[in-house]
Design a protein around this motif. Sequence first.
Motif, PDB file in Angstrom:
ATOM      1  N   ASP A 138       0.836  -1.212   0.000  1.00 22.97           N
ATOM      2  CA  ASP A 138       0.000   0.000   0.000  1.00 22.97           C
ATOM      3  C   ASP A 138       0.868   1.258   0.000  1.00 22.97           C
ATOM      4  O   ASP A 138       0.577   2.236  -0.696  1.00 22.97           O
ATOM      5  CB  ASP A 138      -0.899   0.029   1.239  1.00 22.97           C
ATOM      6  CG  ASP A 138      -2.001  -1.014   1.181  1.00 22.97           C
ATOM      7  OD1 ASP A 138      -2.206  -1.612   0.102  1.00 22.97           O
ATOM      8  OD2 ASP A 138      -2.664  -1.237   2.210  1.00 22.97           O
ATOM      9  N   LEU A 139       1.897   1.223   0.816  1.00 20.61           N
ATOM     10  CA  LEU A 139       2.812   2.364   0.905  1.00 20.61           C
ATOM     11  C   LEU A 139       3.455   2.605  -0.466  1.00 20.61           C
ATOM     12  O   LEU A 139       3.579   3.746  -0.918  1.00 20.61           O
ATOM     13  CB  LEU A 139       3.878   2.033   1.950  1.00 20.61           C
ATOM     14  CG  LEU A 139       4.437   3.119   2.845  1.00 20.61           C
ATOM     15  CD1 LEU A 139       3.380   4.045   3.389  1.00 20.61           C
ATOM     16  CD2 LEU A 139       5.217   2.503   4.007  1.00 20.61           C
ATOM     17  N   LEU A 141       2.219   1.890  -3.381  1.00 20.38           N
ATOM     18  CA  LEU A 141       1.217   2.437  -4.299  1.00 20.38           C
ATOM     19  C   LEU A 141       1.005   3.930  -4.031  1.00 20.38           C
ATOM     20  O   LEU A 141       0.956   4.743  -4.960  1.00 20.38           O
ATOM     21  CB  LEU A 141      -0.093   1.656  -4.141  1.00 20.38           C
ATOM     22  CG  LEU A 141      -1.262   2.009  -5.055  1.00 20.38           C
ATOM     23  CD1 LEU A 141      -0.846   2.032  -6.517  1.00 20.38           C
ATOM     24  CD2 LEU A 141      -2.412   1.029  -4.852  1.00 20.38           C
ATOM     25  N   ALA A 142       0.910   4.296  -2.759  1.00 16.72           N
ATOM     26  CA  ALA A 142       0.732   5.716  -2.415  1.00 16.72           C
ATOM     27  C   ALA A 142       1.965   6.516  -2.833  1.00 16.72           C
ATOM     28  O   ALA A 142       1.856   7.621  -3.365  1.00 16.72           O
ATOM     29  CB  ALA A 142       0.473   5.864  -0.914  1.00 16.72           C
TER      30      ALA A 142
ATOM     31  N   LEU B 141      -7.438   2.344  -3.293  1.00 14.55           N
ATOM     32  CA  LEU B 141      -6.369   3.314  -3.028  1.00 14.55           C
ATOM     33  C   LEU B 141      -6.060   4.110  -4.294  1.00 14.55           C
ATOM     34  O   LEU B 141      -5.921   5.341  -4.269  1.00 14.55           O
ATOM     35  CB  LEU B 141      -5.124   2.573  -2.529  1.00 14.55           C
ATOM     36  CG  LEU B 141      -3.918   3.408  -2.103  1.00 14.55           C
ATOM     37  CD1 LEU B 141      -4.292   4.514  -1.139  1.00 14.55           C
ATOM     38  CD2 LEU B 141      -2.845   2.506  -1.486  1.00 14.55           C
ATOM     39  N   ARG B 169      -1.812   9.468   3.889  1.00 13.11           N
ATOM     40  CA  ARG B 169      -1.692   8.081   3.454  1.00 13.11           C
ATOM     41  C   ARG B 169      -0.499   7.402   4.098  1.00 13.11           C
ATOM     42  O   ARG B 169      -0.594   6.265   4.567  1.00 13.11           O
ATOM     43  CB  ARG B 169      -1.592   8.029   1.928  1.00 13.11           C
ATOM     44  CG  ARG B 169      -2.850   8.574   1.271  1.00 13.11           C
ATOM     45  CD  ARG B 169      -2.859   8.340  -0.210  1.00 13.11           C
ATOM     46  NE  ARG B 169      -1.761   9.043  -0.868  1.00 13.11           N
ATOM     47  CZ  ARG B 169      -1.623   9.136  -2.171  1.00 13.11           C
ATOM     48  NH1 ARG B 169      -2.518   8.577  -2.950  1.00 13.11           N
ATOM     49  NH2 ARG B 169      -0.607   9.777  -2.693  1.00 13.11           N
ATOM     50  N   MET B 173      -0.797   4.284   7.066  1.00 15.43           N
ATOM     51  CA  MET B 173      -0.175   2.976   6.861  1.00 15.43           C
ATOM     52  C   MET B 173       0.897   2.720   7.924  1.00 15.43           C
ATOM     53  O   MET B 173       1.020   1.605   8.426  1.00 15.43           O
ATOM     54  CB  MET B 173       0.375   2.868   5.446  1.00 15.43           C
ATOM     55  CG  MET B 173      -0.772   2.740   4.446  1.00 15.43           C
ATOM     56  SD  MET B 173      -0.315   3.260   2.791  1.00 15.43           S
ATOM     57  CE  MET B 173      -1.944   3.559   2.074  1.00 15.43           C
TER      58      MET B 173
END
Lengths: 356, 356
Positions: A138-139, A141-142, B141, B169, B173
């Motif tokens: 996720d990190l 992707l962000a 996301l 974000r 996370m």
Amino acid sequence: MTSSDSSPVAFVRAAVDAELARFVAERRAQLLEIGGELAPVVDALEAMLAGGKRLRPAFCYWGWRGAGGADTPDIHAAAASLEFLQACALVHDDVIDNSDTRRGMPATHKRMEELHARSGWSGAADGFGRGAAILIGDLCLAWSEDMYQASGLGLEALRAGRRPFDAMRTEVMAGQYLDMLEQVREDGGVEAALRVMHYKAAKYTVERPLHLGAALAGRYDDLGPVYSAYGLPLGLAFQLRDDILGVFGDPGQTGKPAGDDLREGKRTLLVAETLDRAAPADAAEFRRHLGDPALTPERVEWMRALVEDCGALAACERRIDDLVGQATAALNTDLIDDTARAPLADLIVAATARKH
Amino acid sequence: MTSSDSSPVAFVRAAVDAELARFVAERRAQLLEIGGELAPVVDALEAMLAGGKRLRPAFCYWGWRGAGGADTPDIHAAAASLEFLQACALVHDDVIDNSDTRRGMPATHKRMEELHARSGWSGAADGFGRGAAILIGDLCLAWSEDMYQASGLGLEALRAGRRPFDAMRTEVMAGQYLDMLEQVREDGGVEAALRVMHYKAAKYTVERPLHLGAALAGRYDDLGPVYSAYGLPLGLAFQLRDDILGVFGDPGQTGKPAGDDLREGKRTLLVAETLDRAAPADAAEFRRHLGDPALTPERVEWMRALVEDCGALAACERRIDDLVGQATAALNTDLIDDTARAPLADLIVAATARKH
């Protein structure tokens, strides 16, 4: 540094690596301010980023140069942002597929599982590893988005780039889902395998990065179709080569055990062709062993021999040749800036060579 | 429609829901063009979006109004984009925690697991469910960013909003990872629980959405500190209330089985206070049962009684009162536009009420 110093992939790789290192150093400081315990998160993310060939940034960069864009750090950073998207896809893919290694190193969830075991923490180490890997993906992707936005390119250019950038993310995730579906439905055949390849590989790895480069340079409308004509066949050829390496590749080159794709049960075009072409009894036996995590080396040998003997391997090689021909022909246009023509031709070779 | 028509949360919810519905309809069409089999992906995503209170959009919206911004569809869409970020966090959180329900409905991975079982596909249904949920969270996301960028706000405003948007974000996370770490390290205590709450709740749910509203209106520099003074204590109070409901809440209200947080072993401040305050033998027994998925209703009753009897519940209630006082006092400034002052005061009540 100019492109003549080295191959078009190596040139972009050096520039992209520098931008990634700068960005990660900044973010490491930010995370460590939140808590020192976050160091292993950045370490894992950095390890994941370390091994890539930077193919997507290379297509983005040469797509930009082909559109007349200049060689500046801004485009290196924007192109590099695609590596974070790819890191997210790989980290999450390894969790989804339960793959323990990536490029010969422990997959991210394995790495975090080992941290848990080493630290003597409570609860299940594998659950912790998977959870941490989901968050690390996720990190990534962000941060892909953050890096794109912070590249230094003008606001209008960044806005113009959004169409391919957004499409790319939706398409790769849709492609991943369809891929998962093919593994469990088991009835897809050649057409279904081609559709997954279209989204997961052809568009995601080649066409959209080129589109992004063109759009950032304000040339999406005229160059988009040219880059599709070059990128879609090349992307398919790239994936076909990857699939062949997944079955026949040298573990020392692929970083994966021999025949790993057979053990994972990947429904590649090579597999679909084999099931189509082999005699019914052989196909049934092949199907029975496909996806068996405990496949013996002897069984892998038998499966490889069938892929070759039934003509599936030769059919895929012919298809690669044909696709490479299409991609090459598509470069024959004045719309592409001369600076980029030779590098784009070199990229065809780099993406489809028999050794990766 | 003006804010006087209804509560500040209900008003934003209606506007945000309309924007979300429009955006999802567009994306559904895009995904179905890729393949009809993607319909369950959008259905799952839509089901996940359906239940939220839209607290983060509400803080973003009123943060914008408090900075003098006008009521336009653009800010509704930008605020709504935070719901996709939250959907990603929830979908992935349920996979990480192995939680089978969310708001009384099957969690996304359970939903996709059921699709697998119903369809008679091969392989493990639970693995398919988890894999699909990871991809659905990724899509959320990516779409959060897409929706933010497509909100219609000007490029300069969107650029100004990036600082809080990006920080939000990364922080959520990081907070999730630290939270996971607290569950397995088991030695954190009150301070560690407060740090997790700072990132996962105070900044993520309240402060950063307010910052985003202020930044979009070009008022980050002067209003940022004001919104921090209001948002950080309010966010902590919100999380404390949530933690209390997780142990004492009515399942009909929370959508979760009674005492679910005890069963999941969440290391909340309420739990940390209980372990601090209870007699050593009681604390040891409490600790032994915490996180036991097979907790009996009788044991839950005993644990609840201990939380109350040792004074932990009262201490948390006092802390909430104190934090609510701080948030309320922070509104006492001319920097905040009058339109937003009453709604921001109402939001304190909405976020910390004893019934959610």
